[in-house]
Design an enzyme around this catalytic site. Structure first.
Site, PDB file in Angstrom:
ATOM      1  N   TYR A  91      56.461  32.131 170.055  1.00 27.41           N
ATOM      2  CA  TYR A  91      57.494  31.369 170.769  1.00 27.41           C
ATOM      3  C   TYR A  91      58.148  30.321 169.877  1.00 27.41           C
ATOM      4  O   TYR A  91      57.487  29.706 169.035  1.00 27.41           O
ATOM      5  CB  TYR A  91      56.876  30.646 171.970  1.00 27.41           C
ATOM      6  CG  TYR A  91      56.441  31.581 173.072  1.00 27.41           C
ATOM      7  CD1 TYR A  91      57.330  32.461 173.667  1.00 27.41           C
ATOM      8  CD2 TYR A  91      55.123  31.554 173.526  1.00 27.41           C
ATOM      9  CE1 TYR A  91      56.920  33.306 174.698  1.00 27.41           C
ATOM     10  CE2 TYR A  91      54.707  32.388 174.547  1.00 27.41           C
ATOM     11  CZ  TYR A  91      55.609  33.272 175.132  1.00 27.41           C
ATOM     12  OH  TYR A  91      55.197  34.095 176.137  1.00 27.41           O
TER      13      TYR A  91
ATOM     14  N   LYS B  90      26.169  17.643 182.282  1.00 24.38           N
ATOM     15  CA  LYS B  90      27.380  17.604 183.121  1.00 24.38           C
ATOM     16  C   LYS B  90      28.448  18.562 182.580  1.00 24.38           C
ATOM     17  O   LYS B  90      28.375  18.972 181.407  1.00 24.38           O
ATOM     18  CB  LYS B  90      27.923  16.173 183.128  1.00 24.38           C
ATOM     19  CG  LYS B  90      28.283  15.673 181.738  1.00 24.38           C
ATOM     20  CD  LYS B  90      28.572  14.187 181.707  1.00 24.38           C
ATOM     21  CE  LYS B  90      28.847  13.750 180.276  1.00 24.38           C
ATOM     22  NZ  LYS B  90      29.111  12.307 180.189  1.00 24.38           N
TER      23      LYS B  90
HETATM   24  C1  PLP Z   1      28.462  11.894 179.063  1.00 22.44           C
HETATM   25  C2  PLP Z   1      27.534  10.745 179.119  1.00 22.44           C
HETATM   26  C3  PLP Z   1      26.546  10.578 178.146  1.00 22.44           C
HETATM   27  C4  PLP Z   1      26.428  11.470 176.924  1.00 22.44           C
HETATM   28  O1  PLP Z   1      27.371  11.071 175.962  1.00 22.44           O
HETATM   29  P1  PLP Z   1      27.483  11.840 174.557  1.00 22.44           P
HETATM   30  O2  PLP Z   1      28.466  11.038 173.815  1.00 22.44           O
HETATM   31  O3  PLP Z   1      28.001  13.202 174.878  1.00 22.44           O
HETATM   32  O4  PLP Z   1      26.150  11.872 173.965  1.00 22.44           O
HETATM   33  C5  PLP Z   1      25.630   9.560 178.313  1.00 22.44           C
HETATM   34  N1  PLP Z   1      25.708   8.730 179.392  1.00 22.44           N
HETATM   35  C6  PLP Z   1      26.656   8.853 180.332  1.00 22.44           C
HETATM   36  C7  PLP Z   1      26.675   7.910 181.475  1.00 22.44           C
HETATM   37  C8  PLP Z   1      27.609   9.839 180.230  1.00 22.44           C
HETATM   38  O5  PLP Z   1      28.547   9.948 181.156  1.00 22.44           O
END
Ligand code: PLP
Length: 359
Positions: free
Chosen positions: A248, A36
């Site tokens: 800045y 994702k």
């Molecule tokens: C993002 C996500 C993961 C992975 O989590 P990590 O901590 O990056 O390993 C697993 N399951 C779901 C449902 C997620 O949204």
């Protein structure tokens, strides 16, 4: 390789992603790598193509567009859409052959009525974000008998803490599964931290994300290889007199005559403003402190004691000589989580791939 790259760039080691995924695969019967958010900013298509050689069960994503991108790239394995979508978007998910996570009678009915195939039942065991509460499955009983899900899953809220809540959530998950008319084929719960701690998962799939991309999840003995580096070219070097300020709000004041190197990379590239006066970069194998606040397009380094010239490479993340700056270091300096830091990095920097199918 970086010789032709100017301004700034991200280097991604796809072979390291594959090795990290292999370490996670050893802990579960199969894996569903989470790609994702463009594989946490690393490039979902490149990552998925590299991971194909491990034959993962499928991939996990958060939006329909992310799923479409994988399909256009030729990925044919199951792609599970974990974030709930508006019912009006379910036909698009079906057209992209995605496997949605569903949790309401309306969504399950709509999905089957439009000819949607496999779907997974999301079960909320304490994250209180999405899914059916673990105590409320009986309300879906008749529907689940008619339309059994291919999979069922839950998500842990504190897998990194090892505080007993994961065990409580697992019991709730078991309780929910026992209340289903039939046990779905694919059961999954663990993210990277939970997989790192479990030597062997008791579910059918593990769902590693951040570990694949080189972030240590804090479990002794289970360290990922680094995957991402961020580099930039020095574009100007100046000497400022003691008492002069940099950037800045003049939050950096030179205590002595100071050499300042300017990098053409700033917070619009994901190098956060909060790193100013806190982070270090590496130049010629030495640590150079960031001088003053990071601006939108430029960042200044104090290189007073370091040989540094226009055209030299500064490493903002990654290693140079014996020195290394990790995502965890940057996250700590920026008071951000490693997840935020990594997913924020992709903004304007070109990505340069090594390993995997890059050749
Ligand atoms: C993002 C996500 C993961 C992975 O989590 P990590 O901590 O990056 O390993 C697993 N399951 C779901 C449902 C997620 O949204």
């Amino acid at each position: 390789m970086p010789m032709r790259l100017t301004r700034g760039w991200i280097e991604v080691d796809l072979d390291a992603v594959v090795r990290n995924a292999r370490a996670m695969s050893a802990r579960a019967p199969a894996i569903l790598p989470m790609v994702k958010a463009d594989a946490y900013g690393i490039g979902a298509v490149r990552v998925a193509r590299a991971l194909e050689r491990l034959s993962p069960w499928g991939y996990g994503i958060a939006t329909i567009d992310e799923g479409r991108e994988l399909r256009y790239a030729g990925i044919v394995r199951p792609v599970v859409l974990f974030t709930p979508v508006d019912l009006a978007d379910l036909p698009s998910a079906r057209d992209a052959k995605l496997t949605p996570a569903l949790a309401s009678a309306e969504a399950i009915e709509r999905w089957t009525s439009i000819g949607g195939r496999a779907w997974h039942l999301a079960i909320d065991t304490g994250m209180s974000r999405s899914g059916v509460r673990w105590t409320e499955l009986s309300s879906l009983d008749a529907l689940l008998r008619r339309n059994p899900p291919e999979g069922a899953f839950t998500h842990f809220h504190s897998a990194t803490l090892d505080d007993g809540t994961q065990q409580e959530q697992e019991q709730r998950f078991e309780q929910a599964l026992a209340a289903l008319p039939a046990r779905p084929a694919m059961l999954h719960a663990e993210n990277s931290a939970a997989l790192a701690r479990a030597s062997k998962s008791k579910w059918s799939l593990g769902r590693p994300g951040i570990f694949l991309y080189g972030v240590d999840v804090g479990v002794a003995g289970v360290q990922p290889e680094p995957v991402v580096s961020v580099c930039a070219r020095i574009v100007e070097v100046r000497t400022v007199a003691a008492g002069e300020s940099v950037s800045y709000d003049a939050s950096f004041r030179a205590a002595r005559e100071t050499r300042i190197a300017t990098l053409p990379v700033g917070y619009a590239d994901g190098y956060r403003r909060a790193l100013g006066n806190r982070a270090h970069a590496l130049v010629a194998g030495h640590r150079a402190p960031v001088a003053g606040v990071v601006t939108m397009d430029m960042t200044m380094l104090d290189v007073t004691d370091i040989p540094a010239a226009v055209g030299d490479i500064a490493t903002l993340l990654g290693s140079d000589g014996d020195e290394r700056i990790t995502i965890a270091d940057l996250a700590e300096w920026a008071s951000a989580s490693p997840y935020e830091l990594l997913t924020g990095l992709h903004a304007r920097l070109p990505r340069h791939y090594g390993g995997g199918d890059a050749a």
